[in-house]
Design a protein around this motif. Structure first.
Motif, short mmCIF file in Angstrom:
data_model
loop_
_atom_site.label_atom_id
_atom_site.label_comp_id
_atom_site.label_asym_id
_atom_site.label_seq_id
_atom_site.Cartn_x
_atom_site.Cartn_y
_atom_site.Cartn_z
N LEU A 145 0.80 -1.23 0.00
CA LEU A 145 0.00 0.00 0.00
C LEU A 145 0.83 1.28 0.00
O LEU A 145 0.28 2.38 -0.04
CB LEU A 145 -0.94 -0.01 1.21
N GLY A 146 2.13 1.14 0.08
CA GLY A 146 3.00 2.30 -0.10
C GLY A 146 3.09 3.24 1.08
O GLY A 146 3.05 4.47 0.92
N PHE A 147 3.19 2.69 2.30
CA PHE A 147 3.44 3.56 3.46
C PHE A 147 4.56 2.96 4.30
O PHE A 147 4.90 1.77 4.16
CB PHE A 147 2.17 3.74 4.31
N GLU A 148 5.16 3.78 5.13
CA GLU A 148 6.20 3.31 6.04
C GLU A 148 5.60 3.11 7.43
O GLU A 148 4.67 3.83 7.82
CB GLU A 148 7.35 4.32 6.11
N VAL A 149 6.15 2.17 8.17
CA VAL A 149 5.65 1.91 9.52
C VAL A 149 6.82 1.78 10.48
O VAL A 149 7.88 1.25 10.12
CB VAL A 149 4.77 0.63 9.55
N GLU A 150 6.62 2.31 11.67
CA GLU A 150 7.66 2.26 12.70
C GLU A 150 7.01 1.88 14.03
O GLU A 150 5.94 2.40 14.38
CB GLU A 150 8.35 3.62 12.82
N GLN A 151 7.67 0.98 14.75
CA GLN A 151 7.19 0.61 16.07
C GLN A 151 8.14 1.18 17.11
O GLN A 151 9.35 0.92 17.07
CB GLN A 151 7.10 -0.91 16.22
N MET A 152 7.61 1.97 18.03
CA MET A 152 8.43 2.62 19.06
C MET A 152 8.71 1.67 20.21
O MET A 152 7.86 0.86 20.59
CB MET A 152 7.73 3.86 19.60
N GLU A 153 9.90 1.79 20.77
CA GLU A 153 10.23 1.04 21.97
C GLU A 153 9.57 1.69 23.18
O GLU A 153 9.21 2.87 23.15
CB GLU A 153 11.75 1.01 22.18
#
Length: 306
Positions: A145-153
């Motif tokens: 789908l063309g998005f970036e994802v980040e999971q925070m600590e």
């Protein structure tokens, strides 16, 4: 900051850097997410947004649970704007929304309606029906789908993860300093000054009775040192949460004695910020013993460095 109750009210087609979650308390862990969100937005020329729910979904899933929250909706809006968020979505957790799977939520809401290009979630966040949405699903869908994802600590204080639950537990134990440390600000309660039994004025300690929001968590019964804000001015105060057992009270009240203050403030909005715990609720043998303790509390409050 723009606030939206419905996704259809959001008309901008500029891509978003967005985070989602309850953000109850908007504590230091949440602020870490918000700060990262704002940096990503600046770096990639994206608008910033937080998607949260009101009322809390636990009110829907567990209607008999006596859940109290760290923020009213107005407090949450204030903190989000203070920390620099551009858009806040306050979505009602209705039947249609709660039945969306994690993948449907990403496709139909985040991509089709909100044009999310960068998504940040907390270390333990899940979403969608039966908690079917998680970081692994987002990673999988992000490529398609063309998005970036980040999971925070998780953000830690003294080697302990910060969480809304831990803050609620600290307040319920009267550990104001610990709660404030995790929040990153002094826990506050607001309300309207209402008429009480006026017993305090007969013993030299007139108090303002505060009618607080029923959804808001009150710290444990006892006496506290507080900052008092009235009409934009700050005062020192000593606050009591309890039933006034010395005079055989039954109803839980929130009363504050404001030092060096003598004005009529009935029907005024008042905010108290908790700074320290003085002692548990005590049933004294009589008013004389109560006054002695109030004298001691007043000295401690007067000498407290705000």
């Amino acid at each position: 900051m723009k606030v939206f109750r419905n996704f259809t009210d959001y008309t901008s087609h500029r891509p978003l850097a967005l985070s989602l979650g309850m953000f109850d308390g908007v504590h230091l862990g949440h602020k870490s997410i918000i700060d990262t969100l704002i940096n990503v937005g600046k770096k990639n020329d994206l608008e910033t947004a937080v998607l949260t729910f009101w009322p809390h979904p636990r009110f829907i899933f567990n209607p008999n649970e006596d859940l109290k929250l760290l923020n009213t909706v107005e407090e949450k809006k204030f903190l989000m704007e203070k920390y620099g968020i551009g858009n806040l979505f306050l979505k009602e957790f209705d039947e249609e929304f709660r039945n969306l799977t994690g993948e449907e939520f990403v496709r139909q809401i985040l991509i089709e309606k909100l044009h999310v290009k960068y998504l940040i979630i907390g270390y333990d966040h899940s979403f969608g029906k039966n908690k079917s949405g998680n970081f692994e699903l987002l990673q999988k869908l992000s490529e398609e789908l063309g998005f970036e994802v980040e999971q925070m600590e998780a953000v830690n204080i003294h080697e302990n993860n910060i969480s809304s639950t831990k803050i609620r537990n600290a307040l319920s134990a009267g550990d104001i300093k610990k709660a404030n440390e995790m929040l990153g600000y002094s826990y506050a309660v607001s309300g309207t000054v209402v008429h009480g039994k006026k017993i305090g004025r007969t013993i030299g300690y007139p108090t303002a009775n505060i009618d607080t929001d029923s959804i808001k968590l009150l710290p444990k019964k006892g006496a506290y040192i507080v900052e008092v804000w009235i009409k934009g001015k700050e005062y020192k105060g000593m606050l009591s949460i309890g039933t006034n057992p010395t005079v055989n009270g039954e109803k839980l009240t929130v009363e504050v004695y404001i030092l060096n203050f003598n004005e009529d403030i009935y029907d005024e909005e008042i905010t108290v910020k908790f700074r320290d715990f003085l002692h548990d609720e005590i049933k004294f043998e009589g008013l004389e013993k109560l006054i002695e303790r109030l004298d001691e509390d007043e000295k401690l409050t007067e000498n407290f460095i705000f």
